[in-house]
Write a protein that holds these residues in place. Sequence first.
Motif: not given
Length: 289
Positions: A99, A101, A141-142, A163, A186, A191
């Motif tokens: 994911i 970041m 965190t979504r 994110f 999340c 996440r």
Amino acid sequence: MQSTSQFVNIAGYKFVTFDDAAEKRGEFRALCAQLELKGTILLTPEGINLFLAGTRAAIDQFLVWLRSDGRFVDFHVKESTSAEQPFTKLLVKLKREIITMKMPLIKPEQGRAPFIEPKTLKRWLDCGHDDAGRPVVMIETRNAFEVDVGTFKNTIDYRISKFSEFPEVIAAHKNELEGKTLVTFCTGGIRCEKAAIHMQNIGFDSVYQLDGGILQYFEDVGGDHYDGECFVFDYRTALNPKLEPTATTQCFACRAVVTPREQLAPEYVPGKSCPHCCKAGAVPSDSAP
């Protein structure tokens, strides 16, 4: 009559060094095609993330194969069932991160942030504080459109659109969160795992991640302290606390989430338009495929 549990849906991830991801891509793709599995598999140097659906026998055969690799012997998946195949095709992608970041120093494989199990979190939320008496604050965190489908009550939502915005926004609010126990969450855990590590790295002294995310919380304790549904990235769009698909859907044209009430509006034409894209002035209803 067709069984209501014809398809088994699995979701799982693991942070682990996977430096031969490119070489393994063909093997993943060939086996899934052979087993007629559909969904998405992300292969990255930091590990894998997958959402797959197929028959019980096919899913079991895939997991036996995956776990035969020593790096994934303990690969854990969350399961649900559906009467329909929730994916239209198979995608096996190579990515830089599971994911995105953009924080290369965060390496979950080298150690997780402390995690909290759903049953313990429910007890804390029932009490209004953790076991040390500190107030508990839930941290989203979504992305904002996911949050709008449902979230924990009284959660902090910074309305991020991706994110990679999270590190900057959480740092900007650090002072106001001092003295509180923070729980990041999340959908499935990816996440919030990275988010909690980052928060520890920048000096938060009491931060946890919700183990397994919202879906694990639903499975273990149901919908207590949660309002609404949980957005998922397949045709089901959203699941209720019983992990059942709901009537919420997505607009084919603008990809906005469309609630059952919004589906009653004249602007909602399945596959073509919805109140959101009409309001934005982008109504491709006559030309949309």
